[in-house]
Design a protein around this motif. Structure first.
Motif, mmCIF file in Angstrom:
data_model
loop_
_atom_site.group_PDB
_atom_site.id
_atom_site.type_symbol
_atom_site.label_atom_id
_atom_site.label_comp_id
_atom_site.label_asym_id
_atom_site.label_seq_id
_atom_site.Cartn_x
_atom_site.Cartn_y
_atom_site.Cartn_z
ATOM 1 N N VAL A 42 0.843 -1.202 0.000
ATOM 2 C CA VAL A 42 0.000 0.000 0.000
ATOM 3 C C VAL A 42 0.878 1.252 0.000
ATOM 4 N N ALA A 43 1.909 1.248 0.849
ATOM 5 C CA ALA A 43 2.827 2.393 0.889
ATOM 6 C C ALA A 43 3.509 2.577 -0.468
ATOM 7 N N LEU A 44 3.940 1.475 -1.083
ATOM 8 C CA LEU A 44 4.560 1.556 -2.409
ATOM 9 C C LEU A 44 3.572 2.124 -3.426
ATOM 10 N N GLY A 45 2.331 1.684 -3.363
ATOM 11 C CA GLY A 45 1.319 2.206 -4.281
ATOM 12 C C GLY A 45 1.150 3.712 -4.164
ATOM 13 N N GLU A 46 1.156 4.221 -2.929
ATOM 14 C CA GLU A 46 1.029 5.672 -2.724
ATOM 15 C C GLU A 46 2.239 6.423 -3.275
ATOM 16 N N ALA A 47 3.441 5.887 -3.031
ATOM 17 C CA ALA A 47 4.649 6.546 -3.530
ATOM 18 C C ALA A 47 4.685 6.520 -5.062
ATOM 19 N N CYS A 48 4.285 5.399 -5.656
ATOM 20 C CA CYS A 48 4.252 5.309 -7.117
ATOM 21 C C CYS A 48 3.197 6.253 -7.705
ATOM 22 N N ASP A 95 7.884 18.077 4.669
ATOM 23 C CA ASP A 95 7.487 17.971 6.067
ATOM 24 C C ASP A 95 6.081 17.372 6.075
ATOM 25 N N ILE A 96 5.981 16.072 6.345
ATOM 26 C CA ILE A 96 4.721 15.354 6.195
ATOM 27 C C ILE A 96 3.718 15.842 7.237
ATOM 28 N N HIS A 100 -5.952 18.318 4.998
ATOM 29 C CA HIS A 100 -7.211 18.882 5.476
ATOM 30 C C HIS A 100 -8.306 17.834 5.245
ATOM 31 N N PRO A 101 -9.249 17.677 6.160
ATOM 32 C CA PRO A 101 -10.279 16.640 6.026
ATOM 33 C C PRO A 101 -11.072 16.708 4.720
ATOM 34 N N ASP A 102 -11.228 17.899 4.149
ATOM 35 C CA ASP A 102 -11.998 18.029 2.914
ATOM 36 C C ASP A 102 -11.143 17.917 1.659
ATOM 37 N N ALA A 103 -9.851 17.772 1.799
ATOM 38 C CA ALA A 103 -8.955 17.726 0.646
ATOM 39 C C ALA A 103 -9.158 16.438 -0.153
ATOM 40 N N GLU A 104 -9.072 16.568 -1.481
ATOM 41 C CA GLU A 104 -9.192 15.398 -2.349
ATOM 42 C C GLU A 104 -7.853 14.721 -2.570
ATOM 43 N N HIS A 105 -6.757 15.405 -2.270
ATOM 44 C CA HIS A 105 -5.411 14.870 -2.455
ATOM 45 C C HIS A 105 -4.601 15.163 -1.194
ATOM 46 N N GLY A 106 -3.397 14.582 -1.123
ATOM 47 C CA GLY A 106 -2.486 14.949 -0.049
ATOM 48 C C GLY A 106 -2.405 13.981 1.111
ATOM 49 N N ARG A 107 -3.000 12.806 0.961
ATOM 50 C CA ARG A 107 -2.970 11.847 2.062
ATOM 51 C C ARG A 107 -1.897 10.774 1.885
ATOM 52 N N GLY A 108 -1.300 10.671 0.705
ATOM 53 C CA GLY A 108 -0.365 9.594 0.403
ATOM 54 C C GLY A 108 0.845 9.545 1.304
ATOM 55 N N LEU A 109 1.520 10.668 1.503
ATOM 56 C CA LEU A 109 2.710 10.675 2.350
ATOM 57 C C LEU A 109 2.364 10.368 3.806
ATOM 58 N N CYS A 110 1.214 10.839 4.258
ATOM 59 C CA CYS A 110 0.785 10.518 5.625
ATOM 60 C C CYS A 110 0.520 9.022 5.769
ATOM 61 N N LEU A 111 -0.077 8.434 4.761
ATOM 62 C CA LEU A 111 -0.352 7.001 4.794
ATOM 63 C C LEU A 111 0.956 6.202 4.797
ATOM 64 N N HIS A 118 10.058 3.995 9.132
ATOM 65 C CA HIS A 118 10.889 5.179 8.916
ATOM 66 C C HIS A 118 10.665 5.672 7.490
ATOM 67 N N VAL A 119 10.473 6.970 7.331
ATOM 68 C CA VAL A 119 10.241 7.568 6.014
ATOM 69 C C VAL A 119 11.216 8.710 5.815
ATOM 70 N N HIS A 120 11.803 8.782 4.639
ATOM 71 C CA HIS A 120 12.679 9.902 4.285
ATOM 72 C C HIS A 120 12.283 10.391 2.897
#
Length: 148
Positions: A42-48, A95-96, A100-111, A118-120
């Motif tokens: 799942v993490a790989l899918g978000e990064a890709c 800086d992860i 915002h709860p209403d955002a349609e994008h921007g959750r991938g790095l948090c996931l 560890h994430v870099h």
């Protein structure tokens, strides 16, 4: 035992499930616990997906059409890197932060941060972005490549 593989993929949506399936297959064959394999896939899918959407630049010869995925299974840890040649993330974007709860994008790095140990996020000197993340592996009892 350690194994690694690297893929050079076109920046197309179809490359995302391909990368995930290859990772899951390699981890299943090696004997990694299925839950760990799933989290990393799942993490790989978000990064890709980020590399596909944001990872291109226009060069003198045209748009960048590829990104790279490298996975290392070494003893008790797996490290995955996804590198693109896009404009790179600003220091603020690296800086992860929660979206915002209403955002349609921007959750991938948090996931990715929640699924990995560890994430870099880096920006190599030549441009682009490298997202790397590690996770401590758990092995099935019958694992053929069990770390000893």
């Amino acid at each position: 035992m350690s194994i690694w593989w690297s893929l050079h993929l076109r920046r197309e949506a179809a490359s995302v499930p391909l990368a995930r399936r290859l990772l899951i297959g390699a981890m299943e064959t090696a004997g990694v616990d299925p839950e760990i394999s799933y989290d990393l896939s799942v993490a790989l899918g978000e990064a890709c997906a980020n590399a596909v959407e944001h990872g291109g630049t226009v060069t003198a010869v045209g748009p960048s059409e590829a990104y790279r995925v490298t996975a290392y299974l070494d003893g008790e840890k797996c490290r995955i890197e996804v590198a693109d040649s896009g404009p790179g993330l600003s220091a603020r974007a690296r800086d992860i932060r929660p979206a915002h709860p209403d955002a349609e994008h921007g959750r991938g790095l948090c996931l990715i941060r929640e699924l990995a140990d560890h994430v870099h996020i880096g920006r190599p000197g030549r441009g682009g972005t490298v997202v790397s993340f590690d996770k401590i592996l758990k092995w099935r009892k019958d694992a053929p490549l069990l770390a000893v």
